[in-house]
Design a protein around this motif. Sequence first.
Motif, PDB file in Angstrom:
ATOM      1  N   SER A   1     -37.019   2.037 165.521  1.00  0.00           N
ATOM      2  CA  SER A   1     -36.210   0.823 165.500  1.00  0.00           C
ATOM      3  C   SER A   1     -34.760   1.121 165.083  1.00  0.00           C
ATOM      4  CB  SER A   1     -36.885  -0.210 164.589  1.00  0.00           C
ATOM      5  OG  SER A   1     -36.625  -1.524 164.983  1.00  0.00           O
ATOM      6  N   ASP A   2     -34.084   0.105 164.572  1.00  0.00           N
ATOM      7  CA  ASP A   2     -32.682   0.315 164.194  1.00  0.00           C
ATOM      8  C   ASP A   2     -32.568   1.304 163.048  1.00  0.00           C
ATOM      9  OD1 ASP A   2     -29.812  -0.380 164.217  1.00  0.00           O
ATOM     10  OD2 ASP A   2     -30.270  -1.163 162.229  1.00  0.00           O
ATOM     11  N   THR A   3     -33.515   1.261 162.137  1.00  0.00           N
ATOM     12  CA  THR A   3     -33.482   2.192 161.000  1.00  0.00           C
ATOM     13  C   THR A   3     -33.499   3.633 161.509  1.00  0.00           C
ATOM     14  OG1 THR A   3     -34.719   0.565 159.732  1.00  0.00           O
ATOM     15  CG2 THR A   3     -34.612   2.788 158.818  1.00  0.00           C
TER      16      THR A   3
ATOM     17  N   THR B   1     -22.146  -1.949 158.596  1.00  0.00           N
ATOM     18  CA  THR B   1     -23.069  -2.832 159.315  1.00  0.00           C
ATOM     19  C   THR B   1     -22.248  -4.005 159.850  1.00  0.00           C
ATOM     20  OG1 THR B   1     -24.855  -2.184 157.835  1.00  0.00           O
ATOM     21  CG2 THR B   1     -25.144  -4.248 159.019  1.00  0.00           C
TER      22      THR B   1
ATOM     23  N   SER C   1     -31.812  -2.629 167.511  1.00  0.00           N
ATOM     24  CA  SER C   1     -33.224  -2.567 167.890  1.00  0.00           C
ATOM     25  C   SER C   1     -33.513  -3.672 168.899  1.00  0.00           C
ATOM     26  CB  SER C   1     -34.109  -2.747 166.657  1.00  0.00           C
ATOM     27  OG  SER C   1     -33.985  -4.081 166.200  1.00  0.00           O
TER      28      SER C   1
ATOM     29  N   PHE D   1     -28.921  -4.167 153.709  1.00  0.00           N
ATOM     30  CA  PHE D   1     -29.102  -3.058 154.653  1.00  0.00           C
ATOM     31  C   PHE D   1     -27.959  -2.046 154.540  1.00  0.00           C
ATOM     32  CE2 PHE D   1     -32.109  -6.034 156.512  1.00  0.00           C
ATOM     33  CZ  PHE D   1     -33.187  -5.197 156.680  1.00  0.00           C
TER      34      PHE D   1
ATOM     35  N   ASN E   1     -22.990  -6.931 161.315  1.00  0.00           N
ATOM     36  CA  ASN E   1     -23.437  -8.227 160.802  1.00  0.00           C
ATOM     37  C   ASN E   1     -24.462  -7.996 159.706  1.00  0.00           C
ATOM     38  OD1 ASN E   1     -23.647 -11.336 161.286  1.00  0.00           O
ATOM     39  ND2 ASN E   1     -25.767 -10.632 161.185  1.00  0.00           N
TER      40      ASN E   1
HETATM   41  C1  LIG Z   1     -28.485  -5.066 159.479  1.00  0.00           C
HETATM   42  C2  LIG Z   1     -29.843  -4.496 159.611  1.00  0.00           C
HETATM   43  N1  LIG Z   1     -29.991  -3.165 159.655  1.00  0.00           N
HETATM   44  C3  LIG Z   1     -31.205  -2.609 159.791  1.00  0.00           C
HETATM   45  C4  LIG Z   1     -32.343  -3.362 159.888  1.00  0.00           C
HETATM   46  C5  LIG Z   1     -33.661  -2.687 160.028  1.00  0.00           C
HETATM   47  O1  LIG Z   1     -34.060  -2.872 161.307  1.00  0.00           O
HETATM   48  P1  LIG Z   1     -35.429  -2.292 161.859  1.00  0.00           P
HETATM   49  O2  LIG Z   1     -36.500  -2.907 161.034  1.00  0.00           O
HETATM   50  O3  LIG Z   1     -35.394  -2.776 163.264  1.00  0.00           O
HETATM   51  O4  LIG Z   1     -35.371  -0.833 161.719  1.00  0.00           O
HETATM   52  C6  LIG Z   1     -32.243  -4.741 159.877  1.00  0.00           C
HETATM   53  C7  LIG Z   1     -33.457  -5.578 159.988  1.00  0.00           C
HETATM   54  O5  LIG Z   1     -33.454  -6.774 159.813  1.00  0.00           O
HETATM   55  C8  LIG Z   1     -30.974  -5.315 159.738  1.00  0.00           C
HETATM   56  O6  LIG Z   1     -30.851  -6.632 159.729  1.00  0.00           O
END
Ligand SMILES: Cc1ncc(COP(=O)(O)O)c(C=O)c1O
Length: 383
Positions: free
Chosen positions: A71-73, A139, A187, A97, A141
Amino acid sequence: MKPLQTPKNPCFSSGPCAKRPGWSLDALQGAALGRSHRAKIGKAKLAEVIDRSKKLLGMPADYVLGIVPASDTGAIEMAMFSLLGERGVDMLAWESFGSGWVADVKNQLKIADLRTFKADYGKIPDLTQVDWKRDVVFTWNGTTSGVKAPNGDWIAADREGLSICDATSAVFAMEMPWDKLDVVTYSWQKVLGGEGAHGMIALSPRAIKRLETYASPRPLPKIFQMTKGGKLIGGIFEGETINTPSMLCVEDALDGLKWAESAGGLAGLIARSEANLKVVEDWVAASAWAGFLAEDKAIRSNTSICLKIVDPAYTALSADDQAKHAKTLVSLLDKEGAAFDIGAYRDAPVGLRIWGGATVETSDMQALMPWLDWAYAEVKAKF
Ligand SMILES: Cc1ncc(COP(=O)(O)O)c(C=O)c1O
């Protein structure tokens, strides 16, 4: 009085976010299930996700976009682990985050030449302090504070470092100044209402150059490796994923992208999200008890819309009582089927967080507002 009308879709979670209007499992009929993701059909679907995403987002032709694990992480961590350390790093954070990425750069990557600029929930740091000779991680947002970067004007066009941006709750809902961004991650589970587990990473030519000329001094697990023998692994950016993706999620991502195209493309998605914020803004303007965590409109998110309770009768309560009543409000709305998952993030100040991304219908946002008033009145009666 209990409102007569409930939102047709009560899903206002900030991730996974509401599925697109009209979605059903039928949308996944064409999935290449039971097939190899490396077979022609699987690879073509993965490449299609990349191509449609680039087009929809208006990404420059010389940027590459890949589907990556975790995912984004996973995407932001692979960027930081692969790219950072070549020069000093400025980290910006205005919620949990962003703060998490700061902690990892400090404690895991152990970058010695590190400067950190943090702001409290609802605020943004002084962006003029950034030194663009350095790499900069931020980040776009802040999902948990409802604060977004106001624009890209603060990012130097002639920067020497790389701008590395976690944009997971911004892309497909906000204009991204691509020429100012060297790495962008997100993600599938956010604005287009896709599924969790898969990340996307976009790289500018300057980011690719860094990858090809700087050997990360730290061990990189296979799922973080974007180069081989000093060359970008081009296949990753054409649908040859590092490891096995879910072809069900891939089909769903394609469905989301096709819906986005039919909803007016990027401009249409942004307009839908801004209309959702406008509904909340109009309601807040007339509310005696709710306010925005992000008071400054220039940095107020149109996706993760974060509210605080400003009623003096509430703010006079102890912190424990405030938390207890906010929780009750959220669970009342859940029980009534009016809104799911709208409590503030666990590390954020007590309040509400309502997702206003493009998959949320503005009519549903409108239907939700009277429910907020009803639920607050119910809770306040028990102070
Ligand atoms: C700004 C931000 N970064 C990272 C994440 C983590 O995303 P993921 O769970 O898709 O890895 C989120 C999840 O809400 C997020 O809002």
